[in-house]
Design an enzyme around this catalytic site. Structure first.
Site, PDB file in Angstrom:
ATOM      1  N   GLU A 354      45.276  40.872  38.735  1.00  0.00           N
ATOM      2  CA  GLU A 354      44.687  41.663  39.817  1.00  0.00           C
ATOM      3  C   GLU A 354      44.244  43.034  39.328  1.00  0.00           C
ATOM      4  O   GLU A 354      43.262  43.593  39.829  1.00  0.00           O
ATOM      5  CB  GLU A 354      45.681  41.799  40.979  1.00  0.00           C
ATOM      6  CG  GLU A 354      46.191  40.492  41.552  1.00  0.00           C
ATOM      7  CD  GLU A 354      45.093  39.522  41.947  1.00  0.00           C
ATOM      8  OE1 GLU A 354      43.943  39.948  42.172  1.00  0.00           O
ATOM      9  OE2 GLU A 354      45.382  38.319  42.010  1.00  0.00           O
ATOM     10  N   GLU A 376      35.559  36.150  38.262  1.00  0.00           N
ATOM     11  CA  GLU A 376      36.781  35.407  38.014  1.00  0.00           C
ATOM     12  C   GLU A 376      36.942  35.014  36.547  1.00  0.00           C
ATOM     13  O   GLU A 376      38.042  35.069  35.995  1.00  0.00           O
ATOM     14  CB  GLU A 376      36.843  34.162  38.899  1.00  0.00           C
ATOM     15  CG  GLU A 376      37.068  34.450  40.378  1.00  0.00           C
ATOM     16  CD  GLU A 376      38.385  35.142  40.676  1.00  0.00           C
ATOM     17  OE1 GLU A 376      39.224  35.288  39.759  1.00  0.00           O
ATOM     18  OE2 GLU A 376      38.579  35.553  41.832  1.00  0.00           O
ATOM     19  N   TYR A 440      37.593  29.236  37.028  1.00  0.00           N
ATOM     20  CA  TYR A 440      38.625  29.988  36.319  1.00  0.00           C
ATOM     21  C   TYR A 440      38.756  29.521  34.868  1.00  0.00           C
ATOM     22  O   TYR A 440      38.627  30.313  33.933  1.00  0.00           O
ATOM     23  CB  TYR A 440      39.979  29.823  37.016  1.00  0.00           C
ATOM     24  CG  TYR A 440      40.147  30.614  38.284  1.00  0.00           C
ATOM     25  CD1 TYR A 440      40.937  31.764  38.305  1.00  0.00           C
ATOM     26  CD2 TYR A 440      39.555  30.217  39.471  1.00  0.00           C
ATOM     27  CE1 TYR A 440      41.119  32.491  39.467  1.00  0.00           C
ATOM     28  CE2 TYR A 440      39.716  30.928  40.636  1.00  0.00           C
ATOM     29  CZ  TYR A 440      40.507  32.071  40.641  1.00  0.00           C
ATOM     30  OH  TYR A 440      40.671  32.781  41.797  1.00  0.00           O
TER      31      TYR A 440
END
Length: 505
Positions: A354, A376, A440
């Protein structure tokens, strides 16, 4: 955002008990078409002046209602006139069960005490004291269209005043409350982005981060019960006691969104790295310090790799947030269940992930609905770089092998997948598992390969140039390609096509 499910937590701890890691759960999606307006012609040169949000709010802790007045100053930087402006009303996604941004199997976690609605009510909209007509529209009543009394010409600005109220639902997600925290994110009318596609009016999808916004300047005043501690985007410039409440005055310059978390149970530990204040908010337990140290190390590592973190503070906040972790400017939500001995390795990974989003989403923005791979993939690979720089390359490689390559190969082989179309809109993926594996995992694999192709010197130079050129702006895949090719002085489109199935529109 990074998602963690309970079964995956157990599996990850088993696999990586010796290498400090976790499994990353990607996003799932709900297929809803985007409403857009086609733009003709080229944009004007962007003004250095930011759009401005001034919000004065009051939180009722009994009814859990926020009443607020918002003043938005918007400048038309396009080459066409506007007869209307569009805003997202994200809280209305929580109005009905069938539009909540959760999948069915998540509802019991999102609403542990049962579903109750949340929503936003618009009471009035004015310009210079004159009422404007408006309509609430779109899927889940998530779009506000404001009709202007006269056209907003190119280069001109407008001040709008919106009176509204927000009902906070009992939801343990980005927007809602639980036993310990009140999570106040995506809660106010926020201007839609107007780009080459027109107005971007995507709804609040169930999975992923379906947000796309411009950087702006914020000033928020909110009245809170005096027993509450508040974590927030921006910087607190004043706290005043008013009739048994505390008025927090917070300013955020050049931030992409504004979020808050409130609790009367927070404990805090603070630190500093390179002049940046780092705050860790937590509850009972011993891992507030771990969260603080991870945040400090992340900010330092990513500042060195990409470009200095440009804000005064960064806060890591334990919260009633079952999903794992979620990024907002200067502020990240972390699932409080990770603050346990058996989950501390996951806690470190989620915080590092994050924190990386502060660079890729926060400072350098992108359309997270139509090009979700961009932030991402960069964030996922940046998380590996955190381990490389903090520990060593061997740790990074073990994490990559066990937590990216292993799951990627298992999915590809199980599905006998032949198509690797990574660069596409979230409503074009078959399901959440495909989204996770391609956006991802394959996205991070591509960034890893790009580093190998360019070599460390050119790769990190390209990342720094990309960050510097597009900070406080929105970038797209074409922008990223252009920077990489310019720095490397070579054609890289074949690689982008091979890995991402990217084709220039």
């Amino acid at each position: 955002m990074i998602k963690i499910c309970s079964r995956r937590k157990i599996l990850v701890i088993t696999i990586v008990s010796c290498i400090l890691t976790l499994s990353v759960i990607g996003a799932k999606l709900r297929v809803i078409e985007t409403v857009q307006t086609v733009l003709q012609g080229e944009k004007l040169e962007k003004s250095n002046r930011m759009n401005v949000y001034n919000i004065a709010a009051d939180f009722d802790p009994v009814e859990r209602i926020i009443t607020a007045k918002e003043k938005i100053t918007y400048r038309n930087d396009e080459n066409i006139s506007f007869n209307a402006l569009y805003f997202h009303l994200y809280p209305n996604a929580f109005k009905h069960e069938d539009t909540t941004p959760f999948e069915k199997n998540e509802m019991e976690h999102a609403y542990p005490k049962g579903f109750e609605p949340g929503y936003i009510d618009i009471h009035s909209i004015q310009e210079n004291g004159e009422a404007l007509n408006y309509v609430v529209m779109g899927i889940g009543e998530s779009i506000l269209k404001v009709h202007l009394n006269k056209s907003l010409e190119p280069g001109k600005k407008i001040d709008l005043n919106i009176d509204f109220s927000v009902k906070v639902p009992p939801s343990c997600g980005r927007f809602g409350y639980g036993e310990n925290t009140i999570n106040i994110a995506n809660w106010y009318p926020i201007l839609s982005v107007f780009d080459w596609k027109g107005w971007n009016l995507d709804p609040y999808y169930a999975i992923g981060d379906p947000f796309y916004s411009d950087v702006a300047n914020y000033r928020v005043e909110i009245l809170m019960p005096q027993e509450y501690i508040l974590a927030y985007s921006g910087d607190c410039i004043k706290k005043e006691s008013i009739e048994g409440k505390i008025r927090w005055t917070i300013e955020g310059e050049k931030i992409r969104d504004f979020a808050m978390i409130a609790s009367d149970k927070f404990k805090m530990v603070d630190g500093e790295i390179d002049g940046i204040k780092i705050h860790s908010y937590y509850f009972d337990g011993q891992f507030g310090d771990l969260a603080l140290d991870t945040a400090k190390d992340s900010i330092k590592i990513f500042s060195n790799l990409y470009g200095k973190y440009p804000y005064k503070q960064f806060s890591v906040v334990a919260s009633d947030f079952f999903i794992g972790g979620m990024e907002y400017p200067n502020l990240v939500f972390i699932d409080q269940s990770l603050y346990k001995e058996e989950n501390k390795q996951i806690l470190e990974y989620v915080i590092a992930h994050e924190a990386a989003h502060q660079w890729w989403y926060g400072i350098v923005g992108n359309d997270e609905v139509n090009e979700p791979w961009l932030d991402e993939a960069l964030t996922e690979y940046s998380t590996l770089l955190y381990y490389e720089k903090k520990y060593n390359a061997e740790t990074r490689d073990e994490i990559y092998k066990n937590l990216i390559l292993r799951y990627y190969n298992a999915y590809i082989e199980g599905k006998n997948l032949k198509e690797y179309h990574v660069c596409r809109s979230i409503n074009k993926f078959e399901d959440s598992q495909e989204y996770q594996v391609l956006v991802y995992y394959r996205g991070a694999m591509f960034i890893k390969d790009l580093r190998k192709q360019l070599g460390d010197e050119l790769f990190f130079q390209a990342m720094k140039v990309y960050f510097d050129k597009y900070k406080y702006k929105n970038a797209n895949t074409e922008d990223f390609i252009h920077v990489c090719e310019k720095v490397a002085n070579r054609d890289l489109r074949g690689s982008f096509k091979q890995w991402l199935r990217y084709e220039k529109e």
